[in-house]
Scaffold this motif. Structure first.
Motif, PDB file in Angstrom:
ATOM      1  N   ARG A  29       0.817  -1.237   0.000  1.00 11.53           N
ATOM      2  CA  ARG A  29       0.000   0.000   0.000  1.00 11.53           C
ATOM      3  C   ARG A  29       0.840   1.272   0.000  1.00 11.53           C
ATOM      4  O   ARG A  29       0.397   2.319  -0.474  1.00 11.53           O
ATOM      5  CB  ARG A  29      -0.983  -0.011   1.167  1.00 11.53           C
ATOM      6  CG  ARG A  29      -0.337  -0.015   2.534  1.00 11.53           C
ATOM      7  CD  ARG A  29      -1.326  -0.432   3.623  1.00 11.53           C
ATOM      8  NE  ARG A  29      -2.426   0.494   3.750  1.00 11.53           N
ATOM      9  CZ  ARG A  29      -2.429   1.511   4.609  1.00 11.53           C
ATOM     10  NH1 ARG A  29      -1.372   1.763   5.368  1.00 11.53           N
ATOM     11  NH2 ARG A  29      -3.466   2.303   4.695  1.00 11.53           N
ATOM     12  N   THR A  89      -8.072   0.128  -6.588  1.00 11.59           N
ATOM     13  CA  THR A  89      -7.813   1.357  -5.847  1.00 11.59           C
ATOM     14  C   THR A  89      -7.453   2.495  -6.796  1.00 11.59           C
ATOM     15  O   THR A  89      -7.928   3.627  -6.657  1.00 11.59           O
ATOM     16  CB  THR A  89      -6.672   1.134  -4.843  1.00 11.59           C
ATOM     17  OG1 THR A  89      -7.054   0.116  -3.920  1.00 11.59           O
ATOM     18  CG2 THR A  89      -6.362   2.408  -4.081  1.00 11.59           C
ATOM     19  N   ASP A 103       0.083   5.207  -2.669  1.00 14.47           N
ATOM     20  CA  ASP A 103      -1.185   5.641  -2.100  1.00 14.47           C
ATOM     21  C   ASP A 103      -0.975   6.275  -0.737  1.00 14.47           C
ATOM     22  O   ASP A 103      -0.191   5.790   0.093  1.00 14.47           O
ATOM     23  CB  ASP A 103      -2.140   4.455  -1.967  1.00 14.47           C
ATOM     24  CG  ASP A 103      -2.592   3.917  -3.303  1.00 14.47           C
ATOM     25  OD1 ASP A 103      -2.926   4.733  -4.173  1.00 14.47           O
ATOM     26  OD2 ASP A 103      -2.600   2.689  -3.470  1.00 14.47           O
ATOM     27  N   GLU A 137      -8.085   1.076   8.462  1.00 17.73           N
ATOM     28  CA  GLU A 137      -8.728   0.464   7.296  1.00 17.73           C
ATOM     29  C   GLU A 137      -9.201  -0.959   7.598  1.00 17.73           C
ATOM     30  O   GLU A 137     -10.254  -1.391   7.128  1.00 17.73           O
ATOM     31  CB  GLU A 137      -7.763   0.468   6.112  1.00 17.73           C
ATOM     32  CG  GLU A 137      -7.386   1.871   5.661  1.00 17.73           C
ATOM     33  CD  GLU A 137      -6.948   1.916   4.216  1.00 17.73           C
ATOM     34  OE1 GLU A 137      -7.635   1.310   3.368  1.00 17.73           O
ATOM     35  OE2 GLU A 137      -5.923   2.549   3.937  1.00 17.73           O
ATOM     36  N   PRO A 180      -9.632   3.515   1.814  1.00 17.20           N
ATOM     37  CA  PRO A 180      -9.343   3.784   0.402  1.00 17.20           C
ATOM     38  C   PRO A 180      -8.250   2.922  -0.210  1.00 17.20           C
ATOM     39  O   PRO A 180      -8.309   2.619  -1.406  1.00 17.20           O
ATOM     40  CB  PRO A 180      -8.942   5.271   0.393  1.00 17.20           C
ATOM     41  CG  PRO A 180      -8.509   5.554   1.794  1.00 17.20           C
ATOM     42  CD  PRO A 180      -9.364   4.695   2.659  1.00 17.20           C
ATOM     43  N   THR A 181      -7.235   2.510   0.551  1.00 13.96           N
ATOM     44  CA  THR A 181      -6.176   1.706  -0.046  1.00 13.96           C
ATOM     45  C   THR A 181      -6.420   0.208   0.090  1.00 13.96           C
ATOM     46  O   THR A 181      -5.729  -0.598  -0.545  1.00 13.96           O
ATOM     47  CB  THR A 181      -4.794   2.031   0.577  1.00 13.96           C
ATOM     48  OG1 THR A 181      -4.754   1.595   1.938  1.00 13.96           O
ATOM     49  CG2 THR A 181      -4.521   3.516   0.514  1.00 13.96           C
ATOM     50  N   GLY A 208     -10.094  -2.134  -2.462  1.00 15.68           N
ATOM     51  CA  GLY A 208      -9.927  -2.998  -3.630  1.00 15.68           C
ATOM     52  C   GLY A 208      -9.627  -4.430  -3.236  1.00 15.68           C
ATOM     53  O   GLY A 208     -10.102  -5.370  -3.881  1.00 15.68           O
TER      54      GLY A 208
END
Length: 356
Positions: A60, A111, A180, A188, A312-313, A316
């Motif tokens: 990431r 992503t 990212d 997350e 967000p990272t 996906g």
């Protein structure tokens, strides 16, 4: 950039789905049963499930371009080994390695794709990427089946490795070097505690299990042989392209309409395919089921991306894992129900997913 990512997904999708038309030949050549050969699909999916969150978490903060290229080249290398091996266990291992590379690539690609569009257009970005998969089922998978008939199943593995090269060159020239920037990994991962995300992932996994279970054993379960197998695969792919294209238009703002139309088609279509006897009826149902499966499945995956918007990272990787939990379970359940038909298992999986 979205279309370059879709090109790479096309190569990977060709590999993921191509075994549906090659299982009998692989089983004969490597001296295993068709059911055992079907575990190649499950092994690929296991690698995707395990690899998506682990590889995404590891990568990431790394340069996005280097990660995407590294995963794509590793995927190609796995197919080169698979093309020359005479050992079924080694072929199985190459499928896991290819899946890990695919998982990392797809998680980062999702992503990247959703970051390129407005916040309320995740479904459209997903549709572009999945279009690479559906085109693979239209052109890549039937082409691989035809190549397998003409030159043997190993030729399809060589072809997939070659397909990765233009995608890698395009990504090298167009993907920025940046990594990212997102919240801490712990934040997350905390999204997985929410029931809404677990529910969305479970529904997507169940519907995808039905798709993979039925598609993997399409050739032996329908009794089609020779050139009719590529025709059936092409029709399934054409239907899936139609389905994912329509879902891309509606899944962002009107997901319920997609589910209300597509859900009943799947509930009725899989049993109808199990009972169908005429070739025209079989091929027509294959097209409809391809469209409904990908319309419903991509809509449910889009809901995973929306529900995990605060990750967000990693979102996906959650979507990728949901897809491939189903891809693991589907062929295993279908293998246990080869007689009378794996399509009955697909119908049950869809029913559970929609009720869930």
């Amino acid at each position: 950039m979205l279309y370059l990512l879709a090109l790479a997904v096309f190569a990977m999708g060709t590999s993921e789905f191509m075994l549906a038309g090659l299982l009998p030949d692989i089983a004969t050549d490597l001296h295993v049963t068709v059911g055992a050969a079907g575990t190649l699909t499950s092994a690929f999916a296991v690698g995707m499930v395990v690899g998506a969150p682990l590889v995404a978490a590891f990568a990431r903060k790394l340069p996005r371009r280097a990660c995407l290229l590294g995963f794509l080249l590793a995927f190609a290398a796995a197919h080169l080994v698979g093309a020359v091996t005479t050992s079924f266990p080694l072929l199985l291992a190459t499928r896991v390695l290819a899946a890990l590379a695919n998982a990392g690539f797809l998680a980062i690609a999702l992503t990247t794709a959703t970051a390129l569009v407005p916040a309320d257009a995740k479904g459209r970005a997903l549709a572009v990427l999945l279009a690479g998969t559906t085109i693979a089922t239209v052109a890549g998978v039937p082409g691989g089946a035809l190549l397998g008939v003409a030159a043997g199943w190993r030729a399809t593995f060589w072809a997939v490795a070659v397909l990765c090269l233009p995608a890698a060159f395009g990504l090298l020239r167009s993907i920025p070097r940046g990594s990212d920037d997102g919240p801490p990994l712990r934040t997350e991962l905390a999204a997985l505690r929410r029931r809404s995300l677990v529910r969305a992932m479970s529904r997507a996994a169940l519907v995808n299990a039905a798709t993979f279970g039925g598609f993997t054993y399409l050739a032996p379960a329908t009794g089609l042989d020779g050139l009719w197998v590529p025709v059936a695969l092409m029709l399934f792919g054409a239907g899936s392209f139609v389905g994912v294209t329509l879902a891309g238009r509606w899944s962002d703002r009107q997901p319920r309409k997609v589910l209300v139309v597509g859900g009943p088609l799947l509930l009725l279509g899989w049993p109808a395919l199990a009972l169908a006897t005429g070739r025209i009826a079989l091929l027509g149902l294959v097209f409809v089921l391809g469209a409904a499966s990908f319309a419903v499945g991509s809509t449910l995956i889009a809901r995973v991306l929306y529900t995990a918007a605060d990750a967000p990272t990693m979102a996906g990787s959650y979507a990728t894992a949901a897809l491939n939990v189903g891809a693991v379970a589907g062929p295993l359940v279908a293998a246990a129900t080869l007689h009378p038909s794996p399509f009955w298992a697909s119908a049950v999986l869809v029913a559970v997913g929609l009720v869930f």
